[in-house]
Design a protein around this motif. Structure first.
Motif, PDB file in Angstrom:
ATOM      1  N   UNK A 215      20.177  -3.679 -52.874  1.00  0.00           N
ATOM      2  CA  UNK A 215      20.705  -3.089 -54.102  1.00  0.00           C
ATOM      3  C   UNK A 215      22.197  -3.360 -54.157  1.00  0.00           C
ATOM      4  N   UNK A 216      22.916  -3.012 -53.105  1.00  0.00           N
ATOM      5  CA  UNK A 216      24.337  -3.320 -53.022  1.00  0.00           C
ATOM      6  C   UNK A 216      24.758  -3.340 -51.567  1.00  0.00           C
ATOM      7  N   UNK A 217      25.305  -4.439 -51.089  1.00  0.00           N
ATOM      8  CA  UNK A 217      25.651  -4.552 -49.679  1.00  0.00           C
ATOM      9  C   UNK A 217      26.379  -5.865 -49.436  1.00  0.00           C
ATOM     10  N   UNK A 218      26.751  -6.110 -48.190  1.00  0.00           N
ATOM     11  CA  UNK A 218      27.308  -7.406 -47.798  1.00  0.00           C
ATOM     12  C   UNK A 218      26.548  -7.878 -46.561  1.00  0.00           C
ATOM     13  N   UNK A 237      23.665  -8.089 -41.316  1.00  0.00           N
ATOM     14  CA  UNK A 237      24.207  -7.145 -42.294  1.00  0.00           C
ATOM     15  C   UNK A 237      25.566  -6.636 -41.829  1.00  0.00           C
ATOM     16  N   UNK A 238      26.530  -6.685 -42.744  1.00  0.00           N
ATOM     17  CA  UNK A 238      27.872  -6.163 -42.463  1.00  0.00           C
ATOM     18  C   UNK A 238      28.049  -4.775 -43.059  1.00  0.00           C
ATOM     19  N   UNK A 239      27.531  -4.557 -44.277  1.00  0.00           N
ATOM     20  CA  UNK A 239      27.598  -3.257 -44.937  1.00  0.00           C
ATOM     21  C   UNK A 239      26.288  -2.993 -45.666  1.00  0.00           C
ATOM     22  N   UNK A 240      25.922  -1.709 -45.762  1.00  0.00           N
ATOM     23  CA  UNK A 240      24.744  -1.340 -46.533  1.00  0.00           C
ATOM     24  C   UNK A 240      23.457  -1.621 -45.793  1.00  0.00           C
ATOM     25  N   UNK A 241      22.391  -1.845 -46.548  1.00  0.00           N
ATOM     26  CA  UNK A 241      21.070  -2.102 -45.987  1.00  0.00           C
ATOM     27  C   UNK A 241      20.395  -3.236 -46.742  1.00  0.00           C
ATOM     28  N   UNK A 242      19.535  -3.967 -46.042  1.00  0.00           N
ATOM     29  CA  UNK A 242      18.696  -4.975 -46.677  1.00  0.00           C
ATOM     30  C   UNK A 242      17.282  -4.830 -46.125  1.00  0.00           C
ATOM     31  N   UNK A 264      17.230  -3.524 -42.288  1.00  0.00           N
ATOM     32  CA  UNK A 264      18.404  -3.706 -41.451  1.00  0.00           C
ATOM     33  C   UNK A 264      19.560  -2.896 -42.010  1.00  0.00           C
ATOM     34  N   UNK A 265      20.302  -2.247 -41.122  1.00  0.00           N
ATOM     35  CA  UNK A 265      21.517  -1.551 -41.500  1.00  0.00           C
ATOM     36  C   UNK A 265      22.741  -2.308 -41.021  1.00  0.00           C
TER      37      UNK A 265
END
Length: 368
Positions: A215-218, A237-242, A264-265
């Motif tokens: 949704x929103x991440x890096x 993943x650097x930020x957020x979740x995928x 992944x966090x």
């Protein structure tokens, strides 16, 4: 915004021709020969041009509809499809039973949207052509662009919604935005994605046999199918979740329906093999999700042949290996992929090898 009615139901053949031409004209491959054929069709009968113009007016009305009207249309279509399915599945009645009134079936085939937010949007949607048109409208991209970085180049890309991409060397991808989702097809290479959050329009990255939904991440994705030993997919993943799934060629919207997935966090990464089988979650290495952003590549006990192939992604090293035993030697360390002279100096100190001049460059051979 009101549009004149489309041709009546007894001209279903013409309606289908109009829709077929309309769909074909939206495709990227439409060319001069196609346009000439379309003009011939228009001139073949006076009703063709009139019907096509009416359809374009209806299409413009749909495109201009406010979000709440679109939502209502979706609900109406789902309701109509359910009722039509129920009618089709009802067992045949006895011959003495009264027939269903014609108006009941007609009511299932037609739905009007009333004006919303002060905008007069009256759009006829039938259970046949109208539903196909609606599905086509949903499937039409609102943005499409291909991007590619050259060998040794990095490329920064800003997308229309504010999301940002950074492509590493020799990376190719295609970006397509739809009304209900955003998709990136990573064909080869690696990239970092900084995604603007939008719960209504999830962001999918399709990379070989793997799909990633955010949704929103890096995060970063690597897919190098042509590189021996690196033909799988790596997601970090650097930020957020995928959410990472084995997609088996499924399109973006189907990703959310796959139960076997890994979430992944921040600070986590995962590798998938060439068939999309997911490994276990691992912590991101100390150098981060994409050290290539700082012009660094790292190896940990990596076969020399594989490490050399990684260097070659960034530019010619002028180095070759013909001895399988030398190719199997293991290399560890962090390097600047564009600094070939330093690599040549370091190799004989890091491994039991020597560099021998050959036609067109240097061969890495074993010490004698």
């Amino acid at each position: 915004m009101n549009a004149p009615p489309l041709p009546p139901d007894d001209t279903a053949g013409l309606r289908q021709q109009v829709l077929d031409w309309f769909v074909r004209r939206q495709r990227a491959g439409w060319g001069a020969a196609d346009e000439q054929a379309f003009q011939h069709w228009l001139q073949a009968d006076a009703t063709h041009g009139s019907a096509y113009a009416q359809w374009e007016q209806h299409w413009s009305a749909i495109d201009a509809m406010p979000a709440d009207a679109i939502a209502q249309l979706r609900r109406n279509l789902a309701h109509d499809k359910a009722q039509l399915s129920a009618v089709q599945q009802t067992p045949p009645r006895a011959a003495t039973a009264p027939a269903a009134p014609a108006g009941a079936i007609t009511g299932l085939r037609r739905r009007w949207l009333l004006p919303s937010l002060g905008m007069a949007a009256a759009v006829v949607v039938t259970s046949g052509t109208g539903l196909l048109a609606w599905q086509h409208w949903q499937a039409q991209p609102v943005f499409r662009q291909a991007y590619a970085s050259q060998r040794g180049q990095q490329l920064e890309v800003q997308l229309p919604d504010g999301s940002q991409l950074r492509l590493d060397t020799a990376t190719r991808l295609e970006v397509v935005y739809y009304r209900d989702r955003r998709e990136v097809l990573l064909l080869e290479g690696q990239a970092v994605f900084s995604v603007q959050a939008s719960a209504q329009r999830p962001f999918h990255v399709l990379s070989g046999p793997v799909g990633i939904t955010v949704v929103g991440t890096r995060f970063s994705v690597r897919y190098t199918p042509g590189l021996a030993g690196s033909d799988g997919v790596r997601v970090a993943v650097e930020e957020g979740q995928v959410r990472v799934v084995r997609r088996d060629g499924a399109p973006g919207p189907a990703l959310a329906q796959i139960a076997s997935a890994q979430t992944l966090g921040a600070g986590q990464q995962i590798n998938a093999d060439g068939q999309g089988r997911l490994g276990s979650l691992q912590p991101v290495a100390a150098e981060g999700i994409a050290p290539w952003r700082e012009h660094r590549i790292s190896f940990v006990n990596t076969p020399l042949s594989q490490a050399l192939a990684e260097f070659e992604r960034y530019g010619s090293t002028g180095l070759t290996i013909s001895d399988p035993a030398v190719a199997a030697l293991r290399l560890s360390g962090t390097f600047d992929p564009s600094d070939t002279p330093t690599l040549r100096k370091l190799l004989p100190h890091a491994l039991p090898v020597r560099l021998q001049p050959v036609a067109g460059g240097l061969e890495i051979g074993a010490l004698r």
